[in-house]
Write a protein that holds these residues in place. Structure first.
Motif, PDB file in Angstrom:
ATOM      1  N   TYR A 156       6.883 -15.707  -2.999  1.00 60.75           N
ATOM      2  CA  TYR A 156       8.129 -15.185  -2.436  1.00 60.75           C
ATOM      3  C   TYR A 156       8.886 -14.348  -3.468  1.00 60.75           C
ATOM      4  O   TYR A 156       9.376 -13.252  -3.155  1.00 60.75           O
ATOM      5  N   GLY A 206       7.113 -11.131  -4.046  1.00 58.41           N
ATOM      6  CA  GLY A 206       7.272 -10.286  -2.870  1.00 58.41           C
ATOM      7  C   GLY A 206       8.623  -9.603  -2.813  1.00 58.41           C
ATOM      8  O   GLY A 206       8.723  -8.425  -2.453  1.00 58.41           O
ATOM      9  N   GLU A 221       9.338  -5.544  -2.714  1.00 53.63           N
ATOM     10  CA  GLU A 221      10.086  -4.911  -1.622  1.00 53.63           C
ATOM     11  C   GLU A 221      11.080  -3.883  -2.141  1.00 53.63           C
ATOM     12  O   GLU A 221      11.357  -2.872  -1.483  1.00 53.63           O
ATOM     13  N   GLN A 278       3.809 -11.892   3.663  1.00 58.22           N
ATOM     14  CA  GLN A 278       4.949 -11.032   3.375  1.00 58.22           C
ATOM     15  C   GLN A 278       4.790 -10.291   2.051  1.00 58.22           C
ATOM     16  O   GLN A 278       5.236  -9.150   1.921  1.00 58.22           O
ATOM     17  N   LYS A 330       5.115  -6.569   3.623  1.00 58.19           N
ATOM     18  CA  LYS A 330       6.474  -6.004   3.580  1.00 58.19           C
ATOM     19  C   LYS A 330       6.608  -4.784   2.672  1.00 58.19           C
ATOM     20  O   LYS A 330       7.188  -3.769   3.087  1.00 58.19           O
ATOM     21  N   THR A 355       4.818  -1.840   4.370  1.00 59.48           N
ATOM     22  CA  THR A 355       5.493  -1.430   5.600  1.00 59.48           C
ATOM     23  C   THR A 355       6.783  -0.683   5.284  1.00 59.48           C
ATOM     24  O   THR A 355       7.142   0.287   5.956  1.00 59.48           O
ATOM     25  N   THR A 356       7.484  -1.117   4.251  1.00 57.67           N
ATOM     26  CA  THR A 356       8.738  -0.463   3.853  1.00 57.67           C
ATOM     27  C   THR A 356       8.492   0.976   3.430  1.00 57.67           C
ATOM     28  O   THR A 356       9.227   1.894   3.817  1.00 57.67           O
ATOM     29  N   TYR A 399      -3.740  -8.695   8.934  1.00 58.76           N
ATOM     30  CA  TYR A 399      -3.100  -7.486   8.411  1.00 58.76           C
ATOM     31  C   TYR A 399      -4.097  -6.650   7.610  1.00 58.76           C
ATOM     32  O   TYR A 399      -4.107  -5.420   7.693  1.00 58.76           O
TER      33      TYR A 399
END
Length: 338
Positions: free
Chosen positions: A17, A20, A24, A69, A73, A76-77, A120
């Motif tokens: 986390y 990640g 991001e 994630q 993430k 995708t961002t 994914y």
């Protein structure tokens, strides 16, 4: 840095986390930021996999979601994730990381969420079939999923989302179905409803109450029929061996008993045939032959000796119900081995 992060975190989920969140916020000033992030994620996963061997934090709640994630993430961002030059290498490292995590954290092996990131990755590869260079890591994950299915199956559990992961890991649905069907054929110790689920890919529909009641009433006699079948086969074998020599001796020493004795032996044969037919109608059969050495299976046998082994001698065969394909299914009465 990764080793220090692992050593200071309460769980592996917290590590993924935290990494990640950092990814991001990353905005590379390059011509292809999606490729840049993909390559950095790849290098990060390589280091993470090596560091996992030296440090063993607990898995943590939501580990599969955190892994998904971490990969999805940031890409995708940026919006350029699906066709970056770094995607094949990234996909390979994601698959290997998922495999290493599942292998070193048994508690998450049967969690379908752990394999969500694989779906994914398939999209990163175009969404249709997997590249051939990913065959080996994919096969490793197929092994993980099948072992988790067997582990849950032995507890009588049918996890449909976990079974569906086989279709994601395999190039074709037919291959996924073949894998699950092979599990059902190899693992006879699984409950019948679990084996049926693995073969058909869905939970068996429960029979109507009236049909179930009729079947329960009829099945009450199955144990008696099965035990009688064992005795009938033994009696017929003795009859076949005794009839001719016994008839010859009686003709010489007591001719008056010859005819009724032969008639009695013929009745034994008829009775054995009738019991065989009754057992066939109920799809009953015997598993194991007295005196035969057989591989011990708790599903079929009870051990009566104090020294259990992998292969043991059958004292009494098990009474089983045969499936439509002729293989052994439900156990009516366990046999005895020593």
């Amino acid at each position: 840095m990764m080793s220090a992060l692992l050593a200071r975190s309460a769980s592996l989920r917290d590590v993924l986390y935290a990494v990640g969140v950092a990814f991001e916020s990353l905005r590379p000033d390059t011509e292809s930021p999606g490729d840049t992030i993909a390559r950095r994620l790849t290098r990060t996963l390589v280091v993470l996999r090596n560091a996992l061997l030296e440090c063993e934090p607990e898995a943590g709640e939501g580990l599969g979601k955190a892994l998904h994630q971490l990969i999805a993430k940031p890409l995708t961002t940026i919006g350029e994730a699906t066709r970056g030059e770094g995607s094949p290498d990234l996909t390979r490292e994601v698959l290997l990381s998922d495999y290493d995590i599942v292998r070193t954290r048994i508690s998450v092996a049967a969690d379908p969420e752990m394999y969500r990131v694989v779906d994914y990755c398939r999209k990163l590869c175009g969404g249709r079939t997997w590249p051939t260079e990913l065959t080996k890591p994919l096969e490793r994950l197929v092994t993980d999923v099948t072992e988790a299915l067997v582990l849950l199956g032995r507890q009588g559990q049918c996890d449909q989302p976990l079974l569906d992961q086989l279709e994601v890991l395999c190039n074709y649905p037919e291959r996924a179905r073949a894998v699950s069907q092979e599990l059902a054929r190899r693992h006879l110790e699984l409950p019948e409803e679990v084996r049926d689920w693995l073969e058909k890919g869905r939970i068996r529909v429960v029979q109507q109450a009236s049909e179930s009641a009729i079947e329960i009433a009829a099945s009450n006699a199955d144990e008696s029929i099965g035990l009688a079948l064992q005795v009938a086969r033994q009696a017929r074998q003795l009859r076949d061996g005794l009839r001719d020599p016994l008839a010859s001796n009686l003709e010489i020493y007591d001719p008056a008993l010859a005819a009724p004795t032969l008639e009695l032996l013929d009745y034994v044969k008829v009775l054995a045939v009738q019991l065989e037919q009754a057992a066939s109608l109920r799809r009953l059969d015997l598993y194991g032959t007295p005196g035969e050495e057989i591989e011990m299976s708790p599903k079929f046998f009870t051990i009566v000796s104090s020294a259990p082994r992998q292969r043991m001698i059958v004292k009494q065969p098990a009474v089983v119900r045969k499936r439509s394909d002729g293989s052994f299914g439900d156990v009516i009465t366990k046999g005895l081995v020593e």
